[in-house]
Motif scaffolding. Sequence first.
Motif, short mmCIF file in Angstrom:
data_model
loop_
_atom_site.label_atom_id
_atom_site.label_comp_id
_atom_site.label_asym_id
_atom_site.label_seq_id
_atom_site.Cartn_x
_atom_site.Cartn_y
_atom_site.Cartn_z
N ASP A 84 0.83 -1.22 0.00
CA ASP A 84 0.00 0.00 0.00
C ASP A 84 0.86 1.26 0.00
O ASP A 84 0.57 2.22 -0.73
CB ASP A 84 -0.94 0.01 1.20
N VAL A 85 1.92 1.28 0.79
CA VAL A 85 2.78 2.46 0.87
C VAL A 85 3.57 2.65 -0.43
O VAL A 85 3.69 3.77 -0.93
CB VAL A 85 3.71 2.38 2.10
N LYS A 88 1.06 4.01 -2.81
CA LYS A 88 0.63 5.35 -2.40
C LYS A 88 1.64 6.41 -2.85
O LYS A 88 1.25 7.47 -3.33
CB LYS A 88 0.47 5.38 -0.88
N TYR A 89 2.93 6.12 -2.72
CA TYR A 89 3.97 7.08 -3.06
C TYR A 89 4.60 6.83 -4.43
O TYR A 89 5.50 7.57 -4.83
CB TYR A 89 5.06 7.09 -1.98
N GLU A 144 0.88 1.30 8.71
CA GLU A 144 1.06 2.11 7.50
C GLU A 144 1.50 3.54 7.83
O GLU A 144 2.34 4.11 7.14
CB GLU A 144 -0.22 2.12 6.68
N GLU A 145 0.95 4.12 8.86
CA GLU A 145 1.29 5.50 9.22
C GLU A 145 2.78 5.64 9.55
O GLU A 145 3.44 6.60 9.14
CB GLU A 145 0.46 5.96 10.42
N LEU A 147 5.29 3.60 8.51
CA LEU A 147 6.06 3.41 7.28
C LEU A 147 5.94 4.63 6.38
O LEU A 147 6.92 5.06 5.77
CB LEU A 147 5.62 2.13 6.55
N SER A 148 4.76 5.22 6.32
CA SER A 148 4.57 6.45 5.53
C SER A 148 5.44 7.59 6.07
O SER A 148 6.08 8.32 5.30
CB SER A 148 3.10 6.88 5.54
N GLU A 152 8.27 9.60 4.02
CA GLU A 152 8.21 11.06 3.89
C GLU A 152 9.43 11.74 4.50
O GLU A 152 9.86 12.79 4.01
CB GLU A 152 6.92 11.59 4.51
#
Length: 159
Positions: A84-85, A88-89, A144-145, A147-148, A152
């Motif tokens: 997902d990550v 997402k990026y 996820e938060e 890893l995000s 970032e």
Amino acid sequence: MNKKDIILIVGVVLIVIITILVTGSVNDKNKVELPLTLSDTETGVISLDYDTYSKKVKNKDKFIVVVEKTGCTYCESYAPVVKDVANKYSIPIYDINIAELSSEEYVAFGNSNSYLRRNKWGTPTTLLLSGDYVVNSISGYVEEEVLSDFIESNIKLSQ
């Protein structure tokens, strides 16, 4: 305290100080400026075999790799988070399954950077590499938060 004890203590303190200074100066050579621009433009989760991993390290590529192992329940839970990550990026995140490495490859992999040589590590482990230098890492499963935030904070993302 006699004179020999004082000399011994001063000697030990000097050795510790010199070690800290030498280690610090060696580490400064490896510092990389963040955020890092990843070497590849392919996106998503990409499986690596040892030879490809080794080439990326030798070429001093900048990449993220998740170390996983077949049968690791935390790895199985982490896989969709990583996917997902990465999506997402729109970045590549590589994975290497240590259960698929030969014993020689496993030893070489474990010696491929200072993090793997010096730390007790398990699976999953997420490494941000610049060649054989570990810029940053995450030990274990994270949401996820987290890893995000890692992405970032460390990766130059396309706008």
